[in-house]
Design an enzyme around this catalytic site. Structure first.
Site, PDB file in Angstrom:
ATOM      1  CG  HIS A 120       2.040   6.243   6.056  1.00  0.00           C
ATOM      2  ND1 HIS A 120       3.292   6.742   6.343  1.00  0.00           N
ATOM      3  CD2 HIS A 120       2.229   4.954   5.669  1.00  0.00           C
ATOM      4  CE1 HIS A 120       4.190   5.791   6.146  1.00  0.00           C
ATOM      5  NE2 HIS A 120       3.578   4.700   5.741  1.00  0.00           N
TER       6      HIS A 120
ATOM      7  CD  GLN B 184       3.999   5.386   2.420  1.00  0.00           C
ATOM      8  OE1 GLN B 184       2.881   4.910   2.260  1.00  0.00           O
ATOM      9  NE2 GLN B 184       5.092   4.651   2.584  1.00  0.00           N
TER      10      GLN B 184
ATOM     11  N   GLY C  54       0.835  -1.188   0.000  1.00  0.00           N
ATOM     12  CA  GLY C  54       0.000   0.000   0.000  1.00  0.00           C
ATOM     13  C   GLY C  54       0.870   1.239   0.000  1.00  0.00           C
TER      14      GLY C  54
ATOM     15  CG  HIS D  14       1.684   0.522   7.271  1.00  0.00           C
ATOM     16  ND1 HIS D  14       2.822   0.060   7.876  1.00  0.00           N
ATOM     17  CD2 HIS D  14       2.096   1.415   6.332  1.00  0.00           C
ATOM     18  CE1 HIS D  14       3.879   0.639   7.328  1.00  0.00           C
ATOM     19  NE2 HIS D  14       3.467   1.466   6.385  1.00  0.00           N
ATOM     20  CD  GLU D  15      -0.279   2.209   3.319  1.00  0.00           C
ATOM     21  OE1 GLU D  15       0.143   3.378   3.221  1.00  0.00           O
ATOM     22  OE2 GLU D  15       0.481   1.223   3.221  1.00  0.00           O
TER      23      GLU D  15
ATOM     24  CB  CYS E  42       7.263   1.492   6.182  1.00  0.00           C
ATOM     25  SG  CYS E  42       6.575   3.079   5.693  1.00  0.00           S
ATOM     26  CG  LEU E  43       6.855   0.977  -0.066  1.00  0.00           C
ATOM     27  CD1 LEU E  43       5.880   1.329  -1.182  1.00  0.00           C
ATOM     28  CD2 LEU E  43       7.941   0.028  -0.552  1.00  0.00           C
TER      29      LEU E  43
END
Length: 188
Positions: free
Chosen positions: A143, A51, A46, A139-140, A96-97
């Site tokens: 963010h 991000q 995701g 998680h998203e 995480c990216l």
């Protein structure tokens, strides 16, 4: 559509709360298309708007649910509900990216449900219990609230994660983004 640079821990966009999308404009549609392309290029589960340096309250996802069915979509203005117990499985590594190449066991609720709208403005509900998707939804949304998964780690694991981030030298090199077309997450 294009792949956008992905922000790295230390980038201001990751520390700020996002703004509600009031109108689905062509710019929002382009952002979402770019986010799907960026997430695919980075092999992510995701990707939230911060991000890619945007402050809009939206995210895309592309990952399996508890039945191992690939689920893919966008949620604009999500509201998160967590359910089931809080679980910490030492074998389940969350990454995480925006903290590329690192991953740690992270406590998350077993289930998650988000309510929001899609790109057509229609109501959407995405739910999962026990799959990667349940973890990705939580998680998203983190963010979108200006929080990273490492903020949820135990104090010892958080210190370990921050030491790993320091060792990678992103801050000392002034590196605030990475391009998934050119580099794998492990090599950032």
């Amino acid at each position: 559509m294009s792949v956008r640079p992905i922000t790295i821990i230390g980038h201001r966009a990751l520390e700020q709360r996002t703004r509600k999308v009031r109108e689905i404009t062509e710019d929002i549609r382009e952002l979402v298309a770019d986010m799907f392309e960026t997430n695919d290029a980075a092999d992510g589960a995701g990707l939230a708007a911060p991000q890619v340096g945007s402050r809009w309250r939206l995210f895309v996802y592309s990952c399996p649910d508890a039945s191992d069915t690939l689920r893919r979509g966008v949620v604009i203005n999500p509201r998160l509900e967590r359910f089931g117990g809080l679980e910490l499985d030492e074998e389940t590594i969350e990454g995480c990216l925006s903290v590329p190449g690192e991953g740690y066991p992270t406590a998350r609720h077993r289930g998650a449900r988000v309510h929001g709208i899609d790109l057509e403005g229609a109501p959407v509900v995405v739910e999962d219990e026990g799959g990667v998707l349940a973890r990705a939804l939580q998680h998203e949304v983190d963010h979108l609230e200006g929080s990273l998964y490492i903020d949820r780690l135990s104090p010892a694991r958080r210190r370990e994660a921050l030491d790993a981030v320091s060792a990678r030298g992103w801050r000392s090199r002034g590196l605030l983004t990475w391009d998934p077309r050119l580099t794998s997450a492990e090599d950032v």
